[in-house]
Design a protein around this motif. Sequence first.
Motif, PDB file in Angstrom:
ATOM      1  N   THR A   1      -1.867  -0.841  15.898  1.00 18.84           N
ATOM      2  CA  THR A   1      -0.937  -0.274  15.156  1.00 18.84           C
ATOM      3  C   THR A   1      -0.081  -1.424  14.531  1.00 18.84           C
ATOM      4  O   THR A   1       0.465  -2.587  15.450  1.00 18.84           O
ATOM      5  N   THR A   2       0.218  -1.547  13.447  1.00 22.37           N
ATOM      6  CA  THR A   2       0.610  -3.019  12.622  1.00 22.37           C
ATOM      7  C   THR A   2       1.984  -2.740  12.492  1.00 22.37           C
ATOM      8  O   THR A   2       2.696  -1.661  12.619  1.00 22.37           O
ATOM      9  N   GLY A   3       2.859  -4.001  12.301  1.00 19.98           N
ATOM     10  CA  GLY A   3       4.254  -3.888  11.808  1.00 19.98           C
ATOM     11  C   GLY A   3       4.294  -4.182  10.208  1.00 19.98           C
ATOM     12  O   GLY A   3       5.345  -4.741  10.143  1.00 19.98           O
ATOM     13  N   ARG A   4       3.372  -3.928   9.542  1.00 16.02           N
ATOM     14  CA  ARG A   4       3.356  -4.799   8.162  1.00 16.02           C
ATOM     15  C   ARG A   4       4.410  -3.871   7.118  1.00 16.02           C
ATOM     16  O   ARG A   4       4.762  -4.405   6.201  1.00 16.02           O
ATOM     17  N   ASP A   5       4.772  -2.683   7.583  1.00 12.05           N
ATOM     18  CA  ASP A   5       5.518  -2.009   6.629  1.00 12.05           C
ATOM     19  C   ASP A   5       6.531  -1.503   7.124  1.00 12.05           C
ATOM     20  O   ASP A   5       7.794  -1.840   6.833  1.00 12.05           O
ATOM     21  N   LYS A   6       6.613  -0.864   8.163  1.00  7.94           N
ATOM     22  CA  LYS A   6       7.567  -0.459   9.141  1.00  7.94           C
ATOM     23  C   LYS A   6       7.413  -0.855  10.638  1.00  7.94           C
ATOM     24  O   LYS A   6       6.586  -0.846  10.988  1.00  7.94           O
ATOM     25  N   ALA A   7       8.410  -1.258  11.233  1.00  8.55           N
ATOM     26  CA  ALA A   7       8.485  -1.690  12.790  1.00  8.55           C
ATOM     27  C   ALA A   7       9.616  -1.437  13.422  1.00  8.55           C
ATOM     28  O   ALA A   7      10.790  -1.543  12.819  1.00  8.55           O
TER      29      ALA A   7
ATOM     30  N   VAL B   1     -13.361  -6.439  12.968  1.00  7.51           N
ATOM     31  CA  VAL B   1     -14.150  -6.244  13.915  1.00  7.51           C
ATOM     32  C   VAL B   1     -14.367  -4.875  14.338  1.00  7.51           C
ATOM     33  O   VAL B   1     -14.756  -4.505  15.308  1.00  7.51           O
ATOM     34  N   GLY B   2     -13.953  -3.775  13.505  1.00 10.55           N
ATOM     35  CA  GLY B   2     -14.143  -2.554  13.653  1.00 10.55           C
ATOM     36  C   GLY B   2     -13.109  -1.696  14.446  1.00 10.55           C
ATOM     37  O   GLY B   2     -13.384  -0.446  14.674  1.00 10.55           O
ATOM     38  N   ALA B   3     -12.078  -2.367  14.525  1.00  9.26           N
ATOM     39  CA  ALA B   3     -10.710  -1.652  15.336  1.00  9.26           C
ATOM     40  C   ALA B   3     -10.290  -0.603  14.245  1.00  9.26           C
ATOM     41  O   ALA B   3     -10.182  -0.945  12.848  1.00  9.26           O
ATOM     42  N   LYS B   4      -9.787   0.511  14.834  1.00  8.51           N
ATOM     43  CA  LYS B   4      -8.994   1.333  13.781  1.00  8.51           C
ATOM     44  C   LYS B   4      -7.542   0.742  13.691  1.00  8.51           C
ATOM     45  O   LYS B   4      -6.883   0.665  14.791  1.00  8.51           O
ATOM     46  N   VAL B   5      -7.302   0.658  12.471  1.00  2.74           N
ATOM     47  CA  VAL B   5      -5.746   0.301  12.043  1.00  2.74           C
ATOM     48  C   VAL B   5      -4.983   1.332  11.842  1.00  2.74           C
ATOM     49  O   VAL B   5      -5.110   2.264  10.901  1.00  2.74           O
ATOM     50  N   VAL B   6      -3.634   1.346  12.048  1.00  2.00           N
ATOM     51  CA  VAL B   6      -2.616   2.254  12.052  1.00  2.00           C
ATOM     52  C   VAL B   6      -1.484   1.700  11.470  1.00  2.00           C
ATOM     53  O   VAL B   6      -0.922   0.820  12.265  1.00  2.00           O
ATOM     54  N   ASP B   7      -0.855   2.376  10.417  1.00  2.00           N
ATOM     55  CA  ASP B   7       0.564   1.919  10.065  1.00  2.00           C
ATOM     56  C   ASP B   7       1.542   2.745  10.360  1.00  2.00           C
ATOM     57  O   ASP B   7       1.532   3.721  10.728  1.00  2.00           O
ATOM     58  N   LEU B   8       2.849   2.259  10.596  1.00  2.00           N
ATOM     59  CA  LEU B   8       3.868   3.327  10.975  1.00  2.00           C
ATOM     60  C   LEU B   8       4.736   3.825   9.674  1.00  2.00           C
ATOM     61  O   LEU B   8       4.686   2.919   8.706  1.00  2.00           O
ATOM     62  N   ASP B   9       5.383   4.837   9.927  1.00  2.00           N
ATOM     63  CA  ASP B   9       6.139   5.329   8.744  1.00  2.00           C
ATOM     64  C   ASP B   9       7.610   5.599   9.372  1.00  2.00           C
ATOM     65  O   ASP B   9       7.887   5.303  10.592  1.00  2.00           O
TER      66      ASP B   9
END
Length: 347
Positions: free
Chosen positions: A240-246, A301-309
């Motif tokens: 779960t990334t912090g690239r847009d919302k965190a 590496v094949g991980a599932k990546v999710v961004d926050l809203d």
Amino acid sequence: METTRRRVLLGSVATLSMWVAGRMPGLAQAHAADSTTLKISHQFPGGTLTSGDFRDRLCRRFAMEVEKRTNGTLKFQIYPGSSLMKTTAQFSGLRRGALDLSLYPLPYAGGQVRELNIGLMPGLVTSYAQGAAWKNAEIGKALTDLLAAKDVVLVSWIWQAGGVASRVRPLVNPEDAKGMKVRGGSREMDMILKQAGAAVISVPSNELYAAMQTGAMDAAMTSSTSLMSFRLEEVSKFLTTGRDKAYWFMLEPLLMSKSVFDRLSKPQQDAIMQVGAEMEAFGTQAAKADDQSVAAAYTKVGAKVVDLDQAVVAKWQNIARTSAWKDYASRSQDCARFLALAEKVQA
């Protein structure tokens, strides 16, 4: 005769030295300061000026620029990976003057100075601009004064957004945390995780890989940079990334021992603070770049990546207000004051 000659010679040298010191005090002081070497410690992987973890690069850039501006009267040695001093001991080392400088996650010191847990208060800071605004706001002065009272100088304000690496399932919404063993990174982060039904694990960043690898931990909340630098993609299947919302923003400043700082000359002190302020732009740019890079690294590496809203961030904030924020404010009058001042700085 020989003894007399030596005495005359030694006396002449002493007289000459006193004359130089009196007529050219700047030269004498510069010569005395030539051997001043300060040690910078941090827990992150080492690199070079141009490659590796940006926090290590920031320390190296800082050292190079201060050395240049002080004409070599200040030099530095960098100790990455907690090779000089254990991670948890670095703040007390600064306070005692046993360590010169450290790039240090501020809430790691919350056990000694509880007010400093505000440096990783879930949902309180939700953008780099908001974090940067702390420096010149009332909360910035309050933090700076508090650290000075604890014998520590805040040299550079460095903020980092963070995400979650997980090996069992994505951790996006609060309900996803139920039954998971998760590292939050601060007392307050741990509180919202517990509220969401997780079991919390407390380890510094440089121990995350082993905890994830052995199954002692299911997920780790940490900065984008640490998610890569500590190679957590090797032991994770979800990000779960912090690239847009965190809702995870950590204050990881460059700190200096006040007793060491106070022993330096005014020009040396000025150089340290000026360069420290200049490093903040580099830190922000590098942190933002890592917020983007981490998604690419995990996707590779094949991980599932999710961004926050914003809706998900608001869920975590609602939990934080009624648990972590409330608890922090109740711990002391200063904690309540710090939280109130921080809330004045809007995203």
